[in-house]
Design a protein around this motif. Sequence first.
Motif, PDB file in Angstrom:
ATOM      1  N   ARG A   1       0.815  -1.230   0.000  1.00  0.00           N
ATOM      2  CA  ARG A   1       0.000   0.000   0.000  1.00  0.00           C
ATOM      3  C   ARG A   1       0.840   1.268   0.000  1.00  0.00           C
ATOM      4  O   ARG A   1       0.311   2.371  -0.138  1.00  0.00           O
ATOM      5  CB  ARG A   1      -0.934  -0.001   1.217  1.00  0.00           C
ATOM      6  N   ASN A   2       2.118   1.134   0.253  1.00  0.00           N
ATOM      7  CA  ASN A   2       3.029   2.284   0.339  1.00  0.00           C
ATOM      8  C   ASN A   2       2.541   3.339   1.333  1.00  0.00           C
ATOM      9  O   ASN A   2       2.352   4.512   1.000  1.00  0.00           O
ATOM     10  CB  ASN A   2       3.270   2.906  -1.038  1.00  0.00           C
ATOM     11  N   ILE A   3       2.361   2.851   2.560  1.00  0.00           N
ATOM     12  CA  ILE A   3       1.892   3.708   3.634  1.00  0.00           C
ATOM     13  C   ILE A   3       2.975   3.773   4.707  1.00  0.00           C
ATOM     14  O   ILE A   3       3.588   2.755   5.025  1.00  0.00           O
ATOM     15  CB  ILE A   3       0.585   3.122   4.215  1.00  0.00           C
ATOM     16  N   GLY A   4       3.225   4.952   5.243  1.00  0.00           N
ATOM     17  CA  GLY A   4       4.145   5.102   6.367  1.00  0.00           C
ATOM     18  C   GLY A   4       3.350   5.095   7.661  1.00  0.00           C
ATOM     19  O   GLY A   4       2.308   5.729   7.753  1.00  0.00           O
ATOM     20  N   LEU A   5       3.835   4.337   8.639  1.00  0.00           N
ATOM     21  CA  LEU A   5       3.079   4.177   9.880  1.00  0.00           C
ATOM     22  C   LEU A   5       3.873   4.615  11.094  1.00  0.00           C
ATOM     23  O   LEU A   5       5.058   4.308  11.202  1.00  0.00           O
ATOM     24  CB  LEU A   5       2.761   2.698  10.089  1.00  0.00           C
ATOM     25  N   VAL A   6       3.188   5.299  12.012  1.00  0.00           N
ATOM     26  CA  VAL A   6       3.815   5.641  13.286  1.00  0.00           C
ATOM     27  C   VAL A   6       2.813   5.345  14.396  1.00  0.00           C
ATOM     28  O   VAL A   6       1.658   5.760  14.318  1.00  0.00           O
ATOM     29  CB  VAL A   6       4.197   7.139  13.356  1.00  0.00           C
ATOM     30  N   PHE A   7       3.270   4.592  15.404  1.00  0.00           N
ATOM     31  CA  PHE A   7       2.371   4.245  16.495  1.00  0.00           C
ATOM     32  C   PHE A   7       2.768   4.949  17.785  1.00  0.00           C
ATOM     33  O   PHE A   7       3.827   5.560  17.873  1.00  0.00           O
ATOM     34  CB  PHE A   7       2.341   2.735  16.711  1.00  0.00           C
TER      35      PHE A   7
ATOM     36  N   LEU B   1       8.806   8.076   6.974  1.00  0.00           N
ATOM     37  CA  LEU B   1       8.972   8.952   5.801  1.00  0.00           C
ATOM     38  C   LEU B   1       9.998   8.417   4.799  1.00  0.00           C
ATOM     39  O   LEU B   1       9.919   8.716   3.604  1.00  0.00           O
ATOM     40  CB  LEU B   1       9.392  10.353   6.244  1.00  0.00           C
ATOM     41  N   ALA B   2      10.958   7.613   5.300  1.00  0.00           N
ATOM     42  CA  ALA B   2      12.070   7.165   4.453  1.00  0.00           C
ATOM     43  C   ALA B   2      11.589   6.380   3.235  1.00  0.00           C
ATOM     44  O   ALA B   2      12.203   6.425   2.178  1.00  0.00           O
ATOM     45  CB  ALA B   2      13.052   6.342   5.263  1.00  0.00           C
ATOM     46  N   ILE B   3      10.493   5.670   3.377  1.00  0.00           N
ATOM     47  CA  ILE B   3       9.999   4.868   2.249  1.00  0.00           C
ATOM     48  C   ILE B   3       9.245   5.725   1.232  1.00  0.00           C
ATOM     49  O   ILE B   3       8.732   5.212   0.254  1.00  0.00           O
ATOM     50  CB  ILE B   3       9.091   3.704   2.726  1.00  0.00           C
ATOM     51  N   ARG B   4       9.191   7.033   1.488  1.00  0.00           N
ATOM     52  CA  ARG B   4       8.437   7.966   0.634  1.00  0.00           C
ATOM     53  C   ARG B   4       7.015   7.466   0.409  1.00  0.00           C
ATOM     54  O   ARG B   4       6.620   7.112  -0.710  1.00  0.00           O
ATOM     55  CB  ARG B   4       9.137   8.177  -0.695  1.00  0.00           C
ATOM     56  N   PRO B   5       6.265   7.410   1.499  1.00  0.00           N
ATOM     57  CA  PRO B   5       4.918   6.841   1.406  1.00  0.00           C
ATOM     58  C   PRO B   5       3.954   7.773   0.671  1.00  0.00           C
ATOM     59  O   PRO B   5       4.179   8.980   0.621  1.00  0.00           O
ATOM     60  CB  PRO B   5       4.511   6.711   2.873  1.00  0.00           C
ATOM     61  N   ASP B   6       2.903   7.185   0.119  1.00  0.00           N
ATOM     62  CA  ASP B   6       1.832   7.997  -0.458  1.00  0.00           C
ATOM     63  C   ASP B   6       1.033   8.657   0.653  1.00  0.00           C
ATOM     64  O   ASP B   6       0.482   9.730   0.496  1.00  0.00           O
ATOM     65  CB  ASP B   6       0.881   7.125  -1.282  1.00  0.00           C
ATOM     66  N   ILE B   7       0.938   7.907   1.758  1.00  0.00           N
ATOM     67  CA  ILE B   7       0.127   8.366   2.878  1.00  0.00           C
ATOM     68  C   ILE B   7       0.863   8.088   4.174  1.00  0.00           C
ATOM     69  O   ILE B   7       1.525   7.056   4.305  1.00  0.00           O
ATOM     70  CB  ILE B   7      -1.204   7.596   2.905  1.00  0.00           C
ATOM     71  N   LEU B   8       0.728   9.006   5.107  1.00  0.00           N
ATOM     72  CA  LEU B   8       1.321   8.820   6.420  1.00  0.00           C
ATOM     73  C   LEU B   8       0.192   8.620   7.432  1.00  0.00           C
ATOM     74  O   LEU B   8      -0.719   9.449   7.511  1.00  0.00           O
ATOM     75  CB  LEU B   8       2.152  10.066   6.767  1.00  0.00           C
ATOM     76  N   LEU B   9       0.249   7.510   8.177  1.00  0.00           N
ATOM     77  CA  LEU B   9      -0.772   7.238   9.190  1.00  0.00           C
ATOM     78  C   LEU B   9      -0.112   7.250  10.568  1.00  0.00           C
ATOM     79  O   LEU B   9       0.891   6.564  10.781  1.00  0.00           O
ATOM     80  CB  LEU B   9      -1.409   5.863   8.973  1.00  0.00           C
ATOM     81  N   LEU B  10      -0.686   8.015  11.480  1.00  0.00           N
ATOM     82  CA  LEU B  10      -0.098   8.102  12.819  1.00  0.00           C
ATOM     83  C   LEU B  10      -1.171   7.844  13.865  1.00  0.00           C
ATOM     84  O   LEU B  10      -2.214   8.498  13.869  1.00  0.00           O
ATOM     85  CB  LEU B  10       0.510   9.483  13.051  1.00  0.00           C
ATOM     86  N   ASP B  11      -0.921   6.880  14.748  1.00  0.00           N
ATOM     87  CA  ASP B  11      -1.891   6.562  15.799  1.00  0.00           C
ATOM     88  C   ASP B  11      -1.378   7.048  17.150  1.00  0.00           C
ATOM     89  O   ASP B  11      -0.487   6.439  17.727  1.00  0.00           O
ATOM     90  CB  ASP B  11      -2.146   5.050  15.843  1.00  0.00           C
ATOM     91  N   GLU B  12      -1.913   8.137  17.625  1.00  0.00           N
ATOM     92  CA  GLU B  12      -1.495   8.757  18.880  1.00  0.00           C
ATOM     93  C   GLU B  12       0.019   8.801  19.018  1.00  0.00           C
ATOM     94  O   GLU B  12       0.573   8.302  20.000  1.00  0.00           O
ATOM     95  CB  GLU B  12      -2.111   8.000  20.062  1.00  0.00           C
ATOM     96  N   PRO B  13       0.701   9.411  18.058  1.00  0.00           N
ATOM     97  CA  PRO B  13       2.158   9.354  18.059  1.00  0.00           C
ATOM     98  C   PRO B  13       2.787  10.178  19.174  1.00  0.00           C
ATOM     99  O   PRO B  13       3.946   9.984  19.486  1.00  0.00           O
ATOM    100  CB  PRO B  13       2.532   9.946  16.694  1.00  0.00           C
TER     101      PRO B  13
END
Length: 351
Positions: free
Chosen positions: A75-81, A148-160
């Motif tokens: 999906r090319n999504i960047g994730l931060v938890f 961010l390093a993967i150059r995502p299409d979308i960045l998703l952050l869950d209570e970062p």
Amino acid sequence: MANVNIAGLGKNYGTFRAVSDLSLKIEEGEFLIFLGPSGCGKTTTLRMMAGFIEPDAGRIRIGARDVTREPPHRRNIGLVFQNYALFPHLTIFENVAFGLRRRKVAEAELRNRVGEALELVKLSHLADRLPKQLSGGQQQRVAIARALAIRPDILLLDEPLSNLDAKLRLQVRDELRSLQKSLGITTVMVTHDQEEAMSVSDRLVLMQAGVIEQIGSADELYNMPANRFVADFIGRTNFLRGQAADGAAFRTEGGLLLQTSIQRPGSQEVLIRPEAIRLTRQETADNVNCFKGRVDRCVFLGGMMELDIDVAAGGRLKAIASPRELDFEGIPPRAGAEIFISVASKDVVPL
Ligand SMILES: Nc1ncnc2c1ncn2[C@@H]1O[C@H](COP(=O)(O)OP(=O)(O)OP(=O)(O)O)[C@@H](O)[C@H]1O
Ligand SMILES: [Mg+2]
């Protein structure tokens, strides 16, 4: 960068509906915030977008692609938890490089991208350290760099930011916001911190029990709440039940007769925001919605004071005023002060 189109998304856990019929369009480059009480389905929605939870109903499109059945890594999504989730045995450099190695990015390109990502979060000088040698705020910035390093299409952050102390939280929040704007990356973040939500977002999605209650800018949710839940959740509010009286007047159950912009007849509820209440020593000249009262409780909140006021004609209202304002009016900021309150008729808002 991409837009996102979610249609009719649903998820049940057994017989429990965690998310139901959720539809939403997210613009390219938008910073969207999911907000709502604990258990309302924010994480479930975000995880469905990321591909870690399979929806029972609905579709998710990222740009032109339908990703509903695609695994997370496609999906090319960047994730931060919330809990940084850095690999403790890997250096900061290798943590940020992780997704790139999995994608088999060539070494020279990888070094470039990791360098760039660490630069963005201002941590290049700590590349050789291990996560435990970093502060909480620094670790969270590494997690953002990794996403961010993967150059995502979308960045998703869950209570970062929720593991950070109040001051650091503000700092990382502002950094995140300016990073997001300069990269123009479509971002969805979950928080239950209202102030955070209002200060960074382009739009807010307020959820309750698996459904969207309202989508809009912070200003829209605050000033034009779709319903009582929204009005109650965003900011502080005085709710007053009562009856529309003759003309544009409203009689509260507590006994106040208020001039309003209400046109609807019958029993209803209105809201008055605490900062819309003006406090004066004497009656106001126009005498519109002006009532005698007595301060019952006064709490110092730094730049502002919160006051609970017993209104002589009936009922109790919460007001917010700056200490300077009170000083100017000659009102002692303490319980027992005799005062007048007034509210413009436009600030008596029907629900
Ligand atoms: N694996 C699961 N099995 C059963 N119920 C679950 C599961 N995961 C979540 N739930 C339930 O689904 C609902 C939504 O959970 P979710 O984690 O999406 O909430 P949230 O809005 O992120 O809450 P919080 O603010 O506390 O993180 C909750 O009532 C939760 O108990
Ligand atoms: Mg959650």
